[in-house]
Write a protein that holds these residues in place. Structure first.
Motif, PDB file in Angstrom:
ATOM      1  N   ILE A 130       0.829  -1.209   0.000  1.00 25.67           N
ATOM      2  CA  ILE A 130       0.000   0.000   0.000  1.00 25.67           C
ATOM      3  C   ILE A 130       0.864   1.261   0.000  1.00 25.67           C
ATOM      4  N   ALA A 131       2.022   1.211   0.663  1.00 30.35           N
ATOM      5  CA  ALA A 131       2.935   2.367   0.639  1.00 30.35           C
ATOM      6  C   ALA A 131       3.400   2.654  -0.782  1.00 30.35           C
ATOM      7  N   SER A 132       3.690   1.600  -1.531  1.00 23.00           N
ATOM      8  CA  SER A 132       4.140   1.760  -2.920  1.00 23.00           C
ATOM      9  C   SER A 132       3.047   2.390  -3.781  1.00 23.00           C
ATOM     10  N   VAL A 133       1.821   1.924  -3.602  1.00 25.90           N
ATOM     11  CA  VAL A 133       0.694   2.442  -4.384  1.00 25.90           C
ATOM     12  C   VAL A 133       0.433   3.912  -4.064  1.00 25.90           C
ATOM     13  N   VAL A 134       0.416   4.238  -2.766  1.00 21.10           N
ATOM     14  CA  VAL A 134       0.135   5.611  -2.350  1.00 21.10           C
ATOM     15  C   VAL A 134       1.170   6.573  -2.923  1.00 21.10           C
ATOM     16  N   ASP A 173      23.158  -7.073  -5.378  1.00 19.57           N
ATOM     17  CA  ASP A 173      23.497  -6.874  -6.794  1.00 19.57           C
ATOM     18  C   ASP A 173      23.775  -5.430  -7.192  1.00 19.57           C
ATOM     19  N   ASN A 174      23.104  -4.490  -6.501  1.00 19.66           N
ATOM     20  CA  ASN A 174      23.141  -3.111  -6.976  1.00 19.66           C
ATOM     21  C   ASN A 174      23.190  -2.097  -5.839  1.00 19.66           C
ATOM     22  N   THR A 175      23.605  -0.877  -6.214  1.00 19.54           N
ATOM     23  CA  THR A 175      23.453   0.274  -5.336  1.00 19.54           C
ATOM     24  C   THR A 175      22.449   1.216  -5.997  1.00 19.54           C
ATOM     25  N   TYR A 176      21.436   1.606  -5.241  1.00 19.26           N
ATOM     26  CA  TYR A 176      20.397   2.484  -5.765  1.00 19.26           C
ATOM     27  C   TYR A 176      20.448   3.827  -5.045  1.00 19.26           C
ATOM     28  N   LYS A 177      20.436   4.910  -5.798  1.00 21.35           N
ATOM     29  CA  LYS A 177      20.347   6.246  -5.223  1.00 21.35           C
ATOM     30  C   LYS A 177      18.883   6.573  -4.988  1.00 21.35           C
ATOM     31  N   VAL A 178      18.580   7.197  -3.865  1.00 25.57           N
ATOM     32  CA  VAL A 178      17.170   7.408  -3.528  1.00 25.57           C
ATOM     33  C   VAL A 178      17.012   8.558  -2.549  1.00 25.57           C
ATOM     34  N   ASP A 179      15.855   9.214  -2.593  1.00 21.02           N
ATOM     35  CA  ASP A 179      15.566  10.311  -1.672  1.00 21.02           C
ATOM     36  C   ASP A 179      14.896   9.825  -0.385  1.00 21.02           C
ATOM     37  N   ALA A 180      14.189   8.684  -0.477  1.00 26.07           N
ATOM     38  CA  ALA A 180      13.469   8.171   0.694  1.00 26.07           C
ATOM     39  C   ALA A 180      13.379   6.659   0.624  1.00 26.07           C
ATOM     40  N   VAL A 181      13.350   6.057   1.809  1.00 22.34           N
ATOM     41  CA  VAL A 181      13.206   4.602   1.932  1.00 22.34           C
ATOM     42  C   VAL A 181      12.099   4.303   2.936  1.00 22.34           C
ATOM     43  N   ILE A 182      11.219   3.390   2.575  1.00 21.10           N
ATOM     44  CA  ILE A 182      10.228   2.869   3.525  1.00 21.10           C
ATOM     45  C   ILE A 182      10.586   1.421   3.831  1.00 21.10           C
ATOM     46  N   LEU A 183      10.856   1.157   5.090  1.00 29.31           N
ATOM     47  CA  LEU A 183      11.138  -0.212   5.513  1.00 29.31           C
ATOM     48  C   LEU A 183       9.836  -0.880   5.926  1.00 29.31           C
ATOM     49  N   ALA A 204      -2.733   0.866   7.503  1.00 30.20           N
ATOM     50  CA  ALA A 204      -2.819   2.271   7.922  1.00 30.20           C
ATOM     51  C   ALA A 204      -1.438   2.916   8.003  1.00 30.20           C
ATOM     52  N   SER A 205      -0.472   2.214   8.598  1.00 35.34           N
ATOM     53  CA  SER A 205       0.879   2.772   8.728  1.00 35.34           C
ATOM     54  C   SER A 205       1.567   2.858   7.372  1.00 35.34           C
ATOM     55  N   GLY A 206       1.321   1.869   6.502  1.00 40.56           N
ATOM     56  CA  GLY A 206       1.886   1.908   5.156  1.00 40.56           C
ATOM     57  C   GLY A 206       1.301   3.046   4.334  1.00 40.56           C
ATOM     58  N   HIS A 207      -0.003   3.276   4.507  1.00 41.51           N
ATOM     59  CA  HIS A 207      -0.663   4.374   3.796  1.00 41.51           C
ATOM     60  C   HIS A 207      -0.081   5.722   4.212  1.00 41.51           C
ATOM     61  N   LEU A 208       0.161   5.890   5.523  1.00 39.47           N
ATOM     62  CA  LEU A 208       0.733   7.146   6.018  1.00 39.47           C
ATOM     63  C   LEU A 208       2.185   7.303   5.568  1.00 39.47           C
ATOM     64  N   ALA A 209       2.959   6.236   5.689  1.00 40.95           N
ATOM     65  CA  ALA A 209       4.370   6.304   5.290  1.00 40.95           C
ATOM     66  C   ALA A 209       4.496   6.639   3.806  1.00 40.95           C
ATOM     67  N   GLY A 210       3.613   6.068   2.993  1.00 44.79           N
ATOM     68  CA  GLY A 210       3.686   6.271   1.543  1.00 44.79           C
ATOM     69  C   GLY A 210       3.448   7.700   1.105  1.00 44.79           C
ATOM     70  N   GLN A 211       2.885   8.511   1.996  1.00 45.90           N
ATOM     71  CA  GLN A 211       2.670   9.932   1.663  1.00 45.90           C
ATOM     72  C   GLN A 211       3.966  10.739   1.772  1.00 45.90           C
ATOM     73  N   LEU A 262      13.865   8.277   6.069  1.00 49.43           N
ATOM     74  CA  LEU A 262      13.670   6.858   6.409  1.00 49.43           C
ATOM     75  C   LEU A 262      12.333   6.703   7.130  1.00 49.43           C
ATOM     76  N   TYR A 263      11.466   5.851   6.580  1.00 46.45           N
ATOM     77  CA  TYR A 263      10.134   5.648   7.119  1.00 46.45           C
ATOM     78  C   TYR A 263       9.922   4.172   7.476  1.00 46.45           C
ATOM     79  N   PHE A 264       9.020   3.942   8.429  1.00 44.93           N
ATOM     80  CA  PHE A 264       8.725   2.575   8.869  1.00 44.93           C
ATOM     81  C   PHE A 264       7.228   2.311   8.781  1.00 44.93           C
ATOM     82  N   CYS A 265       6.860   1.050   8.625  1.00 42.59           N
ATOM     83  CA  CYS A 265       5.450   0.695   8.694  1.00 42.59           C
ATOM     84  C   CYS A 265       5.306  -0.794   9.027  1.00 42.59           C
ATOM     85  N   GLY A 266       4.129  -1.136   9.563  1.00 39.84           N
ATOM     86  CA  GLY A 266       3.802  -2.532   9.836  1.00 39.84           C
ATOM     87  C   GLY A 266       4.468  -3.124  11.052  1.00 39.84           C
ATOM     88  N   GLU A 267       4.680  -4.423  10.992  1.00 44.70           N
ATOM     89  CA  GLU A 267       5.112  -5.223  12.134  1.00 44.70           C
ATOM     90  C   GLU A 267       6.522  -4.900  12.606  1.00 44.70           C
TER      91      GLU A 267
END
Length: 415
Positions: A18-22, A152-162, A402-409, A379-384
């Motif tokens: 859900i975080a990915s979709v949001v 396999d790779n290094t990815y550059k990114v502005d935000a991560v959701i764990l 719910a936490s994934g939906h909030l983190a995804g914003q 860095l964001y967290f959600c779920g268990e």
């Protein structure tokens, strides 16, 4: 840059999906990484594959079921409660219903329906999905996320959701990867215990009582320090202990205590809440109406026959004698056993049988208004993964959504 993304979501369970979709619906370029060969393995197994998504409780009541830390969920639930979840699922063509008026399921009663719908939505939104990609480290510079390193790779990114989940169900890929990743960045992970699982007992008499489900059982811990710990629900006796919905709920309280004590004495009310006085009246009245009935037959009016036999044995009463012929002291003992039957919990099967994990990333280090780390920007967290767990009945899955939906914003502290 090919390996540059606005957001990387690590873990494809309910929270990660859900975080990915949001985020993608907000126009973010999203990469979803999953270490297994398929997404949502644990979600697929939820509720025996039937997928109890959430329940119909109000937000206040819902939060209360998580204990003293439940209010941490307030912002997430206010933005995405069970009604919003139903609407969201409808937006990806999943219909839901609550056949018992409380628990909410997909009308298909199949978790695969949920998974397929999410996959279709991820594809529609252009979310890039890479399976068999295990994140080995999070790259941080000046207390801000700058990248993710996989095998396999290094990815550059502005935000991560764990959204890597806990330690429960290792056969479905749970290894606690997320805990190691955040501890390496200075985050505190609280003591971890398996939860929602069968319990093993010292006693063996219950082995003879495996055929029946006992409804409306109350369990409580018989230790002065933990007297307030109670649970109610259906119980099933097993070869080496107890299971059933009430035990799954109760286990999340008992497993941490087992780390302090080798044995945890518990008491079971098996008679639908009847106290000693009420039980005595039932037996006495039944005996007067049927003076030739044996004591086991009288107890059988309250409990299944195999269990009636075992409790008579525990009270040292011959099951084939009549009520009036029982020694008064033994009669009192039987009534006490019927009101509160003692058992001794001595263990469990560890995380391999645990549906969820008790413990996780300290809530003190997470902003509840955003799900962002208070230590590392972006860095964001959600779920268990977080130190928050609830009972059976759709609580933990709703919290993941719910936490994934909030983190995804990807809200920030300034917002």
């Amino acid at each position: 840059m090919k390996n540059r993304y606005d957001l990387i979501v690590v873990g494809s369970g309910a929270a990660g999906l859900i975080a990915s979709v949001v985020a993608a619906r907000e126009g973010k370029k999203v990469l979803l990484l999953e270490k297994l060969s398929k997404i949502a393995s644990k979600l697929k197994a939820t509720g025996g594959g039937r997928c109890n998504l959430t329940n119909t409780l109000s937000n206040e009541e819902f939060m209360s079921r998580f204990g003293r830390d439940g209010r941490f969920m307030q912002d997430a639930l206010n933005g995405f409660d069970h009604k919003e979840l139903i609407n969201f699922l409808k937006s990806i063509r999943v219909e839901t219903h609550a056949p018992d008026g409380f628990r909410i399921f997909p009308t298909s009663h199949s978790s695969q329906t949920i998974i397929d719908a999410f996959l279709d939505e991820l594809t529609r939104l252009g979310v890039e999905l890479k399976c068999e990609q295990k994140v080995e480290s999070l790259l941080v510079e000046d207390a801000h996320i700058i990248g993710v390193q996989t095998q396999d790779n290094t990815y550059k990114v502005d935000a991560v959701i764990l959204a890597t989940g806990g330690l429960g169900y290792p056969t479905l890929g749970a290894e606690g990867d997320g805990y190691a990743l955040v501890e390496a960045l200075g985050h505190k992970v609280t003591d971890l215990s398996p939860a929602m699982m069968p319990l093993k007992t010292k006693e063996s008499w219950q082995e003879s009582c495996r055929a029946d489900t006992i409804p409306k059982v109350e369990l409580r811990v018989d230790l002065k320090k933990y007297k307030k710990l109670r649970a109610k629900g259906d119980l099933i006796f097993t070869k080496d202990g107890i299971r059933g919905p009430v035990v799954l709920d109760f286990a999340r309280e008992v497993t941490p205590i087992l780390k302090k004590y080798d044995e945890v004495p518990i008491l079971l009310n098996l008679t639908k809440g009847k106290n000693e006085e009420q039980i005595r009246e039932v037996l006495k009245s039944s005996s007067q109406n049927n003076p030739d009935k044996t004591i086991v037959e009288l107890v059988h009016t309250l409990l299944p026959l195999p269990l009636s036999y075992e409790l008579c044995k525990l009270a040292e009463i011959q099951p084939d004698i009549t009520y009036k012929n029982i020694n008064g002291q033994k009669r009192d003992k039987l009534i006490q056993l019927l009101a509160w039957t003692p058992l001794t919990v001595i263990g469990h099967d560890g995380f391999k049988m645990a549906m969820i994990t008790r413990g996780g990333i300290s809530l003190k280090e997470i902003d509840p208004k955003t799900m962002q780390s208070k230590l590392i920007d972006g860095l964001y967290f959600c779920g268990e993964l977080m130190d928050l767990d609830g009972p059976c009945g759709g609580y933990n899955l709703q919290w993941s959504f719910a936490s994934g939906h909030l983190a995804g914003q990807l809200k920030t502290k300034k917002e």
